[in-house]
Design an enzyme around this catalytic site. Structure first.
Site, PDB file in Angstrom:
ATOM      1  N   LYS A 169      32.548  57.782  42.815  1.00 41.88           N
ATOM      2  CA  LYS A 169      33.787  57.758  42.019  1.00 41.88           C
ATOM      3  C   LYS A 169      33.464  57.635  40.529  1.00 41.88           C
ATOM      4  O   LYS A 169      33.942  58.420  39.714  1.00 41.88           O
ATOM      5  CB  LYS A 169      34.666  56.566  42.447  1.00 41.88           C
ATOM      6  CG  LYS A 169      35.805  56.259  41.480  1.00 41.88           C
ATOM      7  CD  LYS A 169      36.723  55.177  41.997  1.00 41.88           C
ATOM      8  CE  LYS A 169      36.362  53.767  41.646  1.00 41.88           C
ATOM      9  NZ  LYS A 169      36.572  53.375  40.225  1.00 41.88           N
ATOM     10  N   ASN A 170      32.660  56.637  40.202  1.00 44.15           N
ATOM     11  CA  ASN A 170      32.466  56.345  38.778  1.00 44.15           C
ATOM     12  C   ASN A 170      31.525  57.319  38.074  1.00 44.15           C
ATOM     13  O   ASN A 170      31.402  57.284  36.851  1.00 44.15           O
ATOM     14  CB  ASN A 170      32.009  54.888  38.609  1.00 44.15           C
ATOM     15  CG  ASN A 170      33.147  53.930  38.934  1.00 44.15           C
ATOM     16  OD1 ASN A 170      34.305  54.346  39.003  1.00 44.15           O
ATOM     17  ND2 ASN A 170      32.829  52.671  39.156  1.00 44.15           N
ATOM     18  N   CYS A 229      41.906  48.122  37.741  1.00 48.61           N
ATOM     19  CA  CYS A 229      41.888  46.900  38.542  1.00 48.61           C
ATOM     20  C   CYS A 229      42.159  45.670  37.685  1.00 48.61           C
ATOM     21  O   CYS A 229      41.659  45.572  36.568  1.00 48.61           O
ATOM     22  CB  CYS A 229      40.537  46.772  39.223  1.00 48.61           C
ATOM     23  SG  CYS A 229      40.288  48.076  40.418  1.00 48.61           S
ATOM     24  N   ARG A 262      39.813  43.066  30.193  1.00 48.22           N
ATOM     25  CA  ARG A 262      39.381  44.450  30.007  1.00 48.22           C
ATOM     26  C   ARG A 262      39.816  45.028  28.649  1.00 48.22           C
ATOM     27  O   ARG A 262      40.584  45.993  28.571  1.00 48.22           O
ATOM     28  CB  ARG A 262      39.831  45.330  31.170  1.00 48.22           C
ATOM     29  CG  ARG A 262      39.415  44.746  32.507  1.00 48.22           C
ATOM     30  CD  ARG A 262      39.543  45.714  33.634  1.00 48.22           C
ATOM     31  NE  ARG A 262      38.386  46.592  33.773  1.00 48.22           N
ATOM     32  CZ  ARG A 262      38.281  47.538  34.704  1.00 48.22           C
ATOM     33  NH1 ARG A 262      39.254  47.739  35.545  1.00 48.22           N
ATOM     34  NH2 ARG A 262      37.205  48.286  34.772  1.00 48.22           N
ATOM     35  N   ASP A 318      37.921  47.010  22.611  1.00 48.79           N
ATOM     36  CA  ASP A 318      37.458  46.894  21.226  1.00 48.79           C
ATOM     37  C   ASP A 318      36.196  47.710  20.939  1.00 48.79           C
ATOM     38  O   ASP A 318      36.059  48.291  19.860  1.00 48.79           O
ATOM     39  CB  ASP A 318      37.210  45.421  20.870  1.00 48.79           C
ATOM     40  CG  ASP A 318      36.212  44.760  21.807  1.00 48.79           C
ATOM     41  OD1 ASP A 318      36.493  44.724  23.017  1.00 48.79           O
ATOM     42  OD2 ASP A 318      35.155  44.310  21.345  1.00 48.79           O
ATOM     43  N   ASP A 364      30.668  45.039  41.303  1.00 45.59           N
ATOM     44  CA  ASP A 364      31.487  45.740  42.299  1.00 45.59           C
ATOM     45  C   ASP A 364      31.057  45.425  43.734  1.00 45.59           C
ATOM     46  O   ASP A 364      31.755  45.790  44.681  1.00 45.59           O
ATOM     47  CB  ASP A 364      31.414  47.255  42.077  1.00 45.59           C
ATOM     48  CG  ASP A 364      32.154  47.675  40.815  1.00 45.59           C
ATOM     49  OD1 ASP A 364      32.937  46.878  40.289  1.00 45.59           O
ATOM     50  OD2 ASP A 364      31.935  48.817  40.357  1.00 45.59           O
ATOM     51  N   ILE A 423      30.418  39.256  34.732  1.00 47.31           N
ATOM     52  CA  ILE A 423      30.941  40.440  34.008  1.00 47.31           C
ATOM     53  C   ILE A 423      32.448  40.330  33.752  1.00 47.31           C
ATOM     54  O   ILE A 423      32.906  40.496  32.628  1.00 47.31           O
ATOM     55  CB  ILE A 423      30.640  41.753  34.784  1.00 47.31           C
ATOM     56  CG1 ILE A 423      29.155  41.841  35.161  1.00 47.31           C
ATOM     57  CG2 ILE A 423      31.083  42.979  33.976  1.00 47.31           C
ATOM     58  CD1 ILE A 423      28.182  42.063  34.039  1.00 47.31           C
TER      59      ILE A 423
HETATM   60  C1  EPZ Z   1      32.979  50.125  34.834  1.00 46.22           C
HETATM   61  O1  EPZ Z   1      34.119  49.522  34.249  1.00 46.22           O
HETATM   62  C2  EPZ Z   1      33.396  50.511  36.235  1.00 46.22           C
HETATM   63  N1  EPZ Z   1      34.527  51.443  36.155  1.00 46.22           N
HETATM   64  C3  EPZ Z   1      33.786  49.257  37.008  1.00 46.22           C
HETATM   65  O2  EPZ Z   1      34.107  49.616  38.325  1.00 46.22           O
HETATM   66  C4  EPZ Z   1      32.600  48.288  37.029  1.00 46.22           C
HETATM   67  O3  EPZ Z   1      32.977  47.097  37.651  1.00 46.22           O
HETATM   68  C5  EPZ Z   1      32.168  47.997  35.590  1.00 46.22           C
HETATM   69  O4  EPZ Z   1      31.885  49.230  34.883  1.00 46.22           O
HETATM   70  C6  EPZ Z   1      30.939  47.115  35.491  1.00 46.22           C
HETATM   71  O5  EPZ Z   1      29.868  47.726  36.144  1.00 46.22           O
HETATM   72  C7  EPZ Z   1      34.317  52.731  35.933  1.00 46.22           C
HETATM   73  O6  EPZ Z   1      33.199  53.203  35.779  1.00 46.22           O
HETATM   74  C8  EPZ Z   1      35.516  53.616  35.915  1.00 46.22           C
HETATM   75  P1  EPZ Z   1      32.568  47.649  31.183  1.00 46.22           P
HETATM   76  P2  EPZ Z   1      34.217  49.348  32.659  1.00 46.22           P
HETATM   77  O7  EPZ Z   1      33.259  48.202  29.999  1.00 46.22           O
HETATM   78  O8  EPZ Z   1      33.462  50.431  32.015  1.00 46.22           O
HETATM   79  C9  EPZ Z   1      33.568  43.916  28.414  1.00 46.22           C
HETATM   80  C10 EPZ Z   1      35.598  50.001  40.101  1.00 46.22           C
HETATM   81  O9  EPZ Z   1      36.211  49.344  40.984  1.00 46.22           O
HETATM   82  N2  EPZ Z   1      34.172  44.851  27.448  1.00 46.22           N
HETATM   83  O10 EPZ Z   1      31.160  48.007  31.410  1.00 46.22           O
HETATM   84  O11 EPZ Z   1      35.639  49.162  32.354  1.00 46.22           O
HETATM   85  C11 EPZ Z   1      34.367  43.828  29.710  1.00 46.22           C
HETATM   86  O12 EPZ Z   1      35.468  42.977  29.589  1.00 46.22           O
HETATM   87  C12 EPZ Z   1      35.501  49.480  38.705  1.00 46.22           C
HETATM   88  O13 EPZ Z   1      35.092  51.095  40.328  1.00 46.22           O
HETATM   89  C13 EPZ Z   1      34.611  44.373  26.241  1.00 46.22           C
HETATM   90  O14 EPZ Z   1      34.524  43.166  25.947  1.00 46.22           O
HETATM   91  O15 EPZ Z   1      33.433  47.992  32.472  1.00 46.22           O
HETATM   92  C14 EPZ Z   1      33.306  43.327  30.670  1.00 46.22           C
HETATM   93  O16 EPZ Z   1      33.169  41.945  30.527  1.00 46.22           O
HETATM   94  C15 EPZ Z   1      36.073  48.116  38.561  1.00 46.22           C
HETATM   95  N3  EPZ Z   1      35.165  45.246  25.350  1.00 46.22           N
HETATM   96  C16 EPZ Z   1      32.020  43.998  30.158  1.00 46.22           C
HETATM   97  O17 EPZ Z   1      32.314  44.411  28.818  1.00 46.22           O
HETATM   98  C17 EPZ Z   1      35.290  46.579  25.624  1.00 46.22           C
HETATM   99  O18 EPZ Z   1      35.794  47.312  24.770  1.00 46.22           O
HETATM  100  C18 EPZ Z   1      31.585  45.215  30.950  1.00 46.22           C
HETATM  101  O19 EPZ Z   1      32.713  46.078  31.157  1.00 46.22           O
HETATM  102  C19 EPZ Z   1      34.819  47.063  26.879  1.00 46.22           C
HETATM  103  C20 EPZ Z   1      34.260  46.181  27.775  1.00 46.22           C
END
Ligand code: EPZ
Length: 425
Positions: free
Chosen positions: A22-23, A99, A104, A107, A313, A335
């Site tokens: 998916k991702n 989710c 989320r 920034d 995940d 995370i």
């Molecule tokens: C991706 O989400 C995946 N989604 C998630 O899978 C997965 O859990 C996650 O990466 C971590 O591996 C997709 O690929 C579509 P991140 P993403 O930005 O990219 C913080 C599923 O069920 N952050 O890497 O949204 C954030 O809060 C999903 O398939 C900021 O602070 O995750 C987190 O603590 C759920 N500011 C950390 O970074 C931002 O602007 C990592 O999040 C962006 C993120």
């Protein structure tokens, strides 16, 4: 509303094949906006998030606009923003949903786009699509003087952040260097797909990624996108097999991407010696893995981390296994701050789990789980509820299964084929 009716305790046996990721598929679909001709997509999982992304791409191509109702519901919709800016010069989009596992924020995307010369404004509007009225930000981005390459360091290594800025930088005037980028395999898959079609991206899969800007020149469609096996689905099936398999073969198992899970399963007492190694063009993977239920599980601690650490995940399915282990297992979610949202339900099924704070669960086992009514809170916890219901005594009913269908292709039918008693009603 459809539900899953699950009767637990059945042994699993036979073969199950891991579907496309998916991702990895979602960013590749978003990237199709950067091609002069629609590329060919192969092995895409037939799941709700892929269908929604296809709808978003179609509307955007026709109208130059992002459909807010859909975008609000999937996080990956933000991947369309860079391509939309490059093609149309401006874009309006709602804070991307997905989710409910934490705040989320976006920034790091906004900072990255600003570094590329984009003006960013946001306004707050009431969210009419939700039963509880709250406001969500709508962002308006403008690249009046075009996009320019930049050097940008991520405050946190965001997966979609890295993918989103790659897609934007590719169309910029001048080169971009992204630092502290996410290392997840999906980033590498995206860069490889783009490179096969004329992009010049170096370093994907490492913390520093260099992208040659094409100054708006679209990619030529030369090579198809082939979705690699979904490492999260594969890992969840491995946990299920460890709990319930008489003899289960998981095909297309990307073991090279699941080392931390496999080590954790081994530490928990799961036998993992019976497998076959194959090599494909990506890296060494196990072509399949055979699982048998462990007689006894040992308690193990996990701490979720960015790749190649233990994936967030796969945290919820592991919690189910930990309820069957001897002693206290600790799960530390580093995370997302809201990702232990399923614990209360496992306790109602008979688990003995305490939360020492919102990011740390202590699971005392072994416990006998009993079937009950459950509501799937998100994609991954939803799958964990299926694992719990199949492990439990008696019958469970799982509602809100749209969440599960977002990420897993016809999971009920595929699990039935290996002996699970699960029905969609
Ligand atoms: C991706 O989400 C995946 N989604 C998630 O899978 C997965 O859990 C996650 O990466 C971590 O591996 C997709 O690929 C579509 P991140 P993403 O930005 O990219 C913080 C599923 O069920 N952050 O890497 O949204 C954030 O809060 C999903 O398939 C900021 O602070 O995750 C987190 O603590 C759920 N500011 C950390 O970074 C931002 O602007 C990592 O999040 C962006 C993120």
């Amino acid at each position: 509303m459809a539900k899953f009716l699950v009767i637990g305790g059945r042994e699993l046996e036979g073969e199950i094949e891991v579907r496309g990721s998916k991702n990895a598929s979602l960013p590749a679909l978003a990237a199709s906006l950067l091609f002069n001709e629609e590329p060919l997509f192969q092995n895409l999982p037939q799941i709700e998030d892929v269908f929604r992304m296809r709808e978003l791409v179609e509307v955007l191509k026709k109208s130059g606009k992002i459909n807010h109702e859909i975008a609000k519901r999937i996080r990956a919709s933000i991947l369309l923003t860079g391509p939309a800016l490059a093609r149309f010069g401006e874009v309006k989009f709602p804070h991307p949903g997905g989710c409910v596992i934490g705040a989320r924020p976006i920034d790091v995307f906004l900072d990255g786009w600003r570094a590329m010369g984009v003006a960013t404004d946001s306004i707050s509007v009431a969210n009419s699509g939700s039963s509880t009225v709250h406001s969500i930000p709508i962002y308006k981005l403008r690249a009046s003087h075009g996009l320019h390459g930049c050097e940008y360091t991520f405050r946190v290594p965001s997966v979609t952040g890295t993918e989103g800025l790659i897609l934007t930088a590719l169309m910029a005037n001048g080169d971009t260097v992204l630092k502290n980028a996410a290392l997840e395999p999906e980033v590498k898959t995206l860069a490889e797909f783009l490179n096969k079609n004329g992009a010049k991206i170096r370093g994907a899969g490492t913390p520093t990624i260099a992208i040659e800007g094409r100054n708006g020149k679209l990619l030529e469609s030369r090579a198809a996108f082939f979705a690699p096996p979904d490492r999260i689905e594969a890992g969840s099936l491995a946990v299920l097999g460890a709990l319930l398999a008489k003899d289960l073969c998981i095909k297309n198992f990307p073991a090279g991407e699941l080392i931390s899970l496999l080590l954790t399963l081994k530490n928990a007492g799961v036998e993992l010696d019976n497998y076959e190694i194959a090599t494909n063009q990506r890296e060494t993977i196990l072509s399949h893995i055979i699982l048998k239920r462990a007689k006894k599980f040992r308690a193990v601690d996990i701490k979720t981390k960015e790749y190649p650490g233990y994936p967030t995940d796969l945290q919820a399915p592991f919690a189910v296994l930990a309820t069957q282990a001897d002693g206290a297992s600790r799960i530390h979610e580093t995370i997302f701050e809201g990702r232990l949202n399923y614990i209360e339900d496992l306790n109602m099924m008979g688990a003995n789990i305490t939360l020492s704070d919102s990011r740390m669960a202590i699971i005392n086992g072994p416990s006998i789980l009993r079937g009950r009514k459950l509501e799937s809170p998100d994609i991954r916890a939803g799958l964990a509820f299926i694992v719990a219901a199949l492990t439990a005594e008696g019958q469970s009913e799982i509602g809100n299964i749209y969440q599960i269908d977002r990420g897993y292709e016809r999971i009920d039918e595929r699990l039935q084929k290996i002996g699970a008693d699960i029905k969609r009603i």
